[in-house]
Design an enzyme around this catalytic site. Structure first.
Site, short mmCIF file in Angstrom:
data_model
loop_
_atom_site.label_atom_id
_atom_site.label_comp_id
_atom_site.label_asym_id
_atom_site.label_seq_id
_atom_site.Cartn_x
_atom_site.Cartn_y
_atom_site.Cartn_z
CG ASP B 142 10.48 15.28 9.00
OD1 ASP B 142 10.37 16.21 8.01
OD2 ASP B 142 10.37 15.50 10.18
CB VAL B 143 11.35 10.88 3.59
CG1 VAL B 143 11.57 9.43 2.94
CG2 VAL B 143 9.94 11.51 3.25
#
Lengths: 210, 264
Positions: B142-143
């Site tokens: 998850d960025v």
């Protein structure tokens, strides 16, 4: 006695296979003990994981001799799925253990390069169409556009071209997607995870006369 | 009509996978926006059976509550969901031991999705890959803040202190067989994929990349494949909502529509 005994060596999705057999209108027994194979009219040999580990487990748990006898008698249709199909071969580049050797051939690593030099992702993971060189009861009911879910890094290379049941294409080359010789059959893909196409194939397997 | 003598071309080799990504919270399916504001979209069994009937390529089921509490969805519940799904399934949420991974795979799932484990239990990624094969292990990343931004775990609440490309390389080295790259900033916004992020990660690793976060129109599904070297795309809102006003309607393109979308 159930229509199908599903060999359970603790590798891969036996529950999904049994579910799909039931969806296809048959009854299934998950067999964790080789004694549960006695009297079974059909046997499915599923498997996900490493070749050597599966062969060791088949022998240690006593499945190998029982299956050998069934195949020698030739009156019980056996379907190998994914790794279960590769186990039908004599050997695999993935390991050192001998295979079941029911359909002569070797299992080889998928090339990481296409013939034109472009890189190919291994494992082959996804949906691919298939083609058969000749008719066979197991594939009778498949639509021409049938697609199956594949997850594999190795592929069967049978000695006898006549043992090829299905081919697919991957990485710019044909690969063997199914083998058959007498009552022994195998598919590289996962019919239990290939919705209506897998269902059609398993229905045909259930119709296969012992 | 059978498959006897069917001519195969390399286009038949492997179509890019188009994957509904569904979020579980307790026993409800929800859809979030930027990982917040979970809105109810349906009963999991019902929605899964609809997607099964649409013959979708694959489904990823993520338990967003489990990701925070670090307790996976009960196995009986997961098995129940898998029973009517004759398509490939992946599960993620709260997995931290090999026994949990094994239980999920035995419940009818082909893949486990590991996210927080990459940070807290990196050995689990390697062990699961060794025991069950790399194809069974999806590393989820998850960025926040795009390609130059930060990787977050635990439902985007913990910053791991690495950039997405470095974290992706690490996941590959640990043994993941595939990467699910989610743009937290785009998730649920239906504003389109972060193609720059996906392209940077795909260029840095040799394993398949699934682009996720932002798909709002079907036309956008091809973009990560054609212009960012992704192997697959995942979407939530696009497949559970009708249009951007977010009325719930479970949907998925037909096979001919998908082929057209992918330019095949």
């Amino acid at each position: 006695v159930s229509d199908v005994a599903v060999v359970d060596i603790g590798m891969g999705n036996v529950g999904s296979v049994a579910n799909m057999v039931r969806k296809a209108g048959g009854s299934a027994t998950v067999a964790a003990d080789p004694e549960q194979l006695s009297g079974a009219p059909r046997v499915v040999l599923p498997g996900v994981g490493a070749f050597d580990e599966a062969m060791v487990r088949l022998r240690e748990r006593g499945f190998a001799p029982v299956l050998d006898q069934l195949v020698e008698r030739g009156d019980v249709p056996v379907l190998g799925i994914c790794l279960g199909m590769q186990l039908l071969a004599d050997r695999s580049e993935e390991g050192v253990e001998p295979g079941l050797g029911w359909i002569p051939g070797s299992v080889r690593r998928l090339p990481a390069e296409a013939p034109d030099g472009t890189p190919v992702k291994v494992p082959h993971m996804g949906w691919s169409r298939v083609s058969a060189p000749r008719a066979h009861p197991l594939i009778d009911e498949l639509d021409a556009d049938a697609r199956f879910y594949f997850v594999h890094s190795y592929a069967y290379d049978p000695v006898d071209e006549g043992a090829v049941l299905l081919r697919a294409r991957y990485g710019g080359r044909p690969i063997v997607a199914g083998v058959a010789a007498g009552a022994v059959m195998g598919v590289q893909f996962h019919p239990e995870k290939s919705h209506r196409h897998g269902l059609a194939l398993l229905r045909s397997f259930l119709a296969a006369a012992p | 009509v059978t498959v006897v003598g069917v001519e195969l071309t390399d286009d038949d080799a492997e179509a890019p996978r188009v994957i509904p990504c569904l979020l579980l919270e307790g026993d409800r399916l929800v859809k979030t926006q930027r990982f917040a504001e979970p809105a109810y979209v349906g009963d999991p069994v019902n929605v899964l059976s609809i997607f099964n009937s649409f013959e979708v390529d694959e489904i990823v089921l993520l338990d967003i509550g489990a990701a925070r509490t670090r307790t996976p969805t009960p196995i009986a519940q997961l098995r129940h969901y898998a029973e009517e799904c004759f398509i490939p399934l992946g599960y993620g949420g709260g997995l931290s031991t090999l026994a949990e991974v094994e239980a999920v795979l035995a419940a009818g799932y082909e893949k486990v999705v590991l996210n927080t484990a990459l940070d807290r239990h990196p050995e689990l990624v390697s062990e699961a890959s060794r025991v069950f094969g790399a194809q069974a292990v999806v590393a989820s990343i998850d960025v926040v803040g795009g390609v130059g931004g930060a990787v977050r775990t635990e439902g985007s609440t913990h910053d791991v202190g690495a950039d997405p490309v470095a974290w992706a390389r690490r996941a590959e080295e640990l043994g993941a067989g595939e990467l699910l790259i989610t743009s937290v900033d785009r998730e649920g916004t239906m504003e389109g994929f972060d193609l720059e992020l996906v392209a940077a990660v795909a260029a840095a690793v040799g394993i398949p990349v699934i682009a996720h976060g932002g798909a709002g129109r079907r036309k956008q599904l091809a973009e990560p494949i054609t212009s960012a070297s992704a192997s697959a795309v995942a979407a939530g809102s696009l497949f559970v909502y009708q249009g951007t006003n977010r009325g719930v309607l479970i949907n998925y393109p037909t096979r001919p529509q998908l082929e057209r979308l992918m330019g095949r």
